[in-house]
Design an enzyme around this catalytic site. Structure first.
Site, PDB file in Angstrom:
ATOM      1  N   TYR A  93       0.842  -1.189   0.000  1.00 28.08           N
ATOM      2  CA  TYR A  93       0.000   0.000   0.000  1.00 28.08           C
ATOM      3  C   TYR A  93       0.882   1.246   0.000  1.00 28.08           C
ATOM      4  CZ  TYR A  93      -4.349   2.440   0.070  1.00 28.08           C
ATOM      5  OH  TYR A  93      -5.383   3.238  -0.301  1.00 28.08           O
ATOM      6  N   ARG A 146      -9.644  10.712  -7.537  1.00 27.03           N
ATOM      7  CA  ARG A 146      -8.694  11.424  -6.675  1.00 27.03           C
ATOM      8  C   ARG A 146      -7.842  10.407  -5.940  1.00 27.03           C
ATOM      9  NH1 ARG A 146      -8.734  12.768  -0.849  1.00 27.03           N
ATOM     10  NH2 ARG A 146      -7.579  10.859  -1.234  1.00 27.03           N
ATOM     11  N   LYS A 164      -6.347  -2.004  -0.466  1.00 27.42           N
ATOM     12  CA  LYS A 164      -7.149  -1.920   0.763  1.00 27.42           C
ATOM     13  C   LYS A 164      -7.687  -3.289   1.177  1.00 27.42           C
ATOM     14  CE  LYS A 164      -7.327   2.599   1.692  1.00 27.42           C
ATOM     15  NZ  LYS A 164      -7.267   3.320   2.962  1.00 27.42           N
ATOM     16  N   GLU A 235     -13.770   4.963  -1.592  1.00 27.74           N
ATOM     17  CA  GLU A 235     -12.340   5.246  -1.497  1.00 27.74           C
ATOM     18  C   GLU A 235     -11.866   6.129  -2.651  1.00 27.74           C
ATOM     19  OE1 GLU A 235      -8.926   5.066   0.564  1.00 27.74           O
ATOM     20  OE2 GLU A 235     -10.614   3.791   1.122  1.00 27.74           O
ATOM     21  N   ASP A 236     -11.197   7.224  -2.314  1.00 23.37           N
ATOM     22  CA  ASP A 236     -10.522   8.088  -3.289  1.00 23.37           C
ATOM     23  C   ASP A 236     -11.455   8.642  -4.374  1.00 23.37           C
ATOM     24  OD1 ASP A 236      -8.311   7.722  -1.789  1.00 23.37           O
ATOM     25  OD2 ASP A 236      -7.092   6.790  -3.327  1.00 23.37           O
ATOM     26  N   ASP A 258     -13.655   6.204   3.593  1.00 21.06           N
ATOM     27  CA  ASP A 258     -12.419   6.106   4.369  1.00 21.06           C
ATOM     28  C   ASP A 258     -11.627   7.409   4.362  1.00 21.06           C
ATOM     29  OD1 ASP A 258     -10.574   4.603   5.965  1.00 21.06           O
ATOM     30  OD2 ASP A 258      -9.252   4.535   4.230  1.00 21.06           O
ATOM     31  N   ASP A 259     -11.664   8.140   3.252  1.00 22.43           N
ATOM     32  CA  ASP A 259     -10.926   9.405   3.176  1.00 22.43           C
ATOM     33  C   ASP A 259     -11.507  10.434   4.140  1.00 22.43           C
ATOM     34  OD1 ASP A 259      -9.263   8.574   0.856  1.00 22.43           O
ATOM     35  OD2 ASP A 259     -11.212   8.520  -0.135  1.00 22.43           O
ATOM     36  N   ASN A 397      -0.061  11.584   1.198  1.00 15.96           N
ATOM     37  CA  ASN A 397       0.786  10.556   0.628  1.00 15.96           C
ATOM     38  C   ASN A 397       0.464  10.411  -0.853  1.00 15.96           C
ATOM     39  OD1 ASN A 397      -1.582   8.775   0.558  1.00 15.96           O
ATOM     40  ND2 ASN A 397      -1.243   8.454   2.736  1.00 15.96           N
ATOM     41  N   ASN A 441      -1.674   5.801   9.779  1.00 19.50           N
ATOM     42  CA  ASN A 441      -2.193   5.038   8.655  1.00 19.50           C
ATOM     43  C   ASN A 441      -3.629   4.621   8.916  1.00 19.50           C
ATOM     44  OD1 ASN A 441      -2.633   2.856   6.702  1.00 19.50           O
ATOM     45  ND2 ASN A 441      -0.429   2.961   6.361  1.00 19.50           N
TER      46      ASN A 441
END
Length: 536
Positions: A93, A146, A164, A235-236, A258-259, A397, A441
């Site tokens: 990851y 993103r 993930k 996610e993202d 999650d973001d 990151n 994390n």
């Protein structure tokens, strides 16, 4: 699981043990002659894996090697990831997954996960039926708009759900058969990708507006029908879509972003733990956030709830949280503001970033910008001028996009900064003292949330679950880790953390009337029985 024989057994990653098949198993399953003479145990195989891994010259080569191991021997991959998690997780990851996503189409070997495109409209349910597993409990889905701090990577973003899922298995013991990575490949506005002859995604501009939302709706409803016990992790997604989708579904289905929520919980946990180093009361802290995207806003929202839980009024709690962006302090006098940060806008005169630090003197500075170097030497100096132990949390990151490095935060504050980051950094030596920066994390949070949801079968994911997860994570930082300057536990303890968070999620679900499973009194033992241990 269907019993396989011969070459078919060796080709199935879930059942393959390769050279670990015993003499008796080789006779029983028709493997004689298909394997070398020696019978190896999993520890012996691990040493071969590690030797090959450590011989690779670059992290992306290591990523490709590990991915190929997952594709041929699932149990060996996960056993090695668990046993050597500090070494391997950064390869599986962050930060390596950023490069892997950028190069996804060029290093593609074997399909993993489910792809849904606009051409599948009206038949998403039939696509889900093509998935080989029937009891899916965890779905990680992205639209690739993103990816980390890298932006729109289209279908290349599939590397994120794949990564993930690996962390769900390794960090919380969710069985791989219960997990599914999904790519909502709605196109990309990245022209360079669309011009790439090797690009594997839907080669059109991104779907937008109602066309986009209706496809996501179809996906969510198909999941509810096909996999009614599944938890959906968004996610993202872009900030705009992240908040729209979370607001749209969080009271309908088991889902979270999650973001927004995972990042918020891991950051809140770090802030809680930092108080054990700075010797301040959480309720007295002032928080400054650099960035106004989904991560920063999620942190502010959860921080607000945590302040109120600590006894502050809503008005006082809001005043403790300030946003800064590229134009400086986010204040009412400025013309435009993103809707999701409206509640946190300061009624003050405009100020630059440095002026805002001087004026507000925050205890904690959190970066969620994706802008490398945003925490300059002047910024760290300014924080250290007003705080004896300034707390600096640089979340962005991959590593190339972090606001500052551990060494910079340490040296620019004369060794006084309490530092954590989204990407891993090595220890920093100053004189005779060694500082051990912690990695904030999300793997400390989302796997435990998923395990808890699987255990109690809660109908919804709630804010109280993330508050509880943050409190559990903060409490699990040992005195020895605090002494080293770390505000998160070491990674080898992550399964222990996930189990504790899962238990807390079960308790919250019971209190909120959301748990549908009949839970035993000994939750610790029960949750442990649910955790997959890869072995032969």
């Amino acid at each position: 699981m269907k019993a396989l024989h011969g070459k078919a057994l060796l080709d199935d990653p879930a059942q393959n043990k390769s050279t670990a098949f015993t003499r008796e198993e080789r006779m029983r399953y028709g493997l004689q002659g298909l394997l070398p003479y020696s019978v190896a145990d999993i520890k012996n195989q691990q040493q071969r894996v590690l030797g090959n891994l450590r011989g690779k010259r670059s992290d992306i080569e290591k990523y490709i090697f590990l991915n190929s191991l997952l594709e041929r021997n699932q149990r060996l991959f996960y056993r090695t990831l668990i046993d050597y998690i500090e070494e391997i997780m950064p390869l599986v990851y962050t930060p390596t997954v950023g490069e892997a996503c950028s190069e996804f189409a060029h290093i593609f070997r074997k399909p993993q996960g489910l792809y849904i495109t606009p051409e599948d409209r009206g038949r998403v349910a039939s696509l889900l039926a093509n998935w080989p597993e029937t009891d899916v409990r965890i779905i990680v889905v992205t639209d690739g708009e993103r990816i980390l701090g890298l932006g729109d990577l289209g279908a290349n973003g599939m590397g994120i759900p794949i990564g993930k899922i690996a962390l769900y298995v390794a960090c919380a013991g969710i069985h791989p058969a219960h997990c599914m990575p999904v790519m909502l490949d709605v196109g990309t506005n990245n022209q360079e990708l669309r011009n790439d002859p090797l690009y594997l995604g839907y080669p059109h501009a991104r779907l937008a507006g109602q066309d986009y939302l209706s496809l996501v709706d179809e996906f969510v409803q198909a999941v509810r029908h096909k996999f009614p016990d599944a938890l959906i992790q968004f996610e993202d997604f872009s900030s705009e879509h992240a908040f729209v989708l979370l607001d749209r579904y969080h009271k309908q289905v088991r889902c979270f972003n999650d973001d927004i929520q995972g990042t918020a919980a891991v950051t809140l946990a770090g802030v809680h733990a930092s108080c054990r180093i700075t010797h301040k009361q959480f309720a007295d802290l002032k928080i400054m956030l650099l960035g106004t995207g989904s991560a920063a806003t999620g942190i502010a929202r959860l921080m607000l709830s945590a302040f109120q839980t600590a006894g502050l009024s809503e008005a006082v709690a809001r005043a403790r949280i300030a946003f800064v962006d590229r134009e400086g302090l986010v204040v009412t006098a400025r013309a435009k503001h993103k809707a999701h940060i409206q509640p946190f806008i300061q009624e003050q005169a405009p100020a630059s970033f440095l002026e805002a630090i001087e004026r507000l003197q925050p205890d904690v500075l959190i970066g969620a910008t994706g802008a490398a170097g945003a925490f300059s030497e002047a910024v760290i100096h300014q924080m250290a001028q007003y705080q004896e132990r300034p707390v600096i949390i640089a979340l962005s990151n991959p590593t190339s996009h972090t606001e500052c490095t551990a060494e910079q935060a340490c040296r620019w504050s004369d060794g006084r900064a309490v530092f954590a980051s989204g990407s891993p950094f090595p220890a920093v030596t100053m004189g005779e003292k060694i500082f051990h920066p912690a990695q904030g994390n999300n793997a400390y949070i989302f796997p435990g949330i998923g395990l808890g949801m699987l255990a109690c079968r809660a109908t919804l994911v709630t804010e109280r679950m993330f508050l509880a997860a943050a409190e559990v994570l903060a409490a699990m930082v040992s005195p020895e880790e605090i002494e080293r300057g770390a505000i998160y536990p070491t990674l080898p303890r992550v399964r222990e953390v996930s189990q504790a968070i899962a238990i807390a999620v079960c308790h919250v679900a019971q209190q909120e009337g959301l748990a549908t499973a009949n839970l035993p009194d000994d939750l610790e033992a029960y949750v442990r029985t649910l955790m997959y241990e890869p072995d032969y």
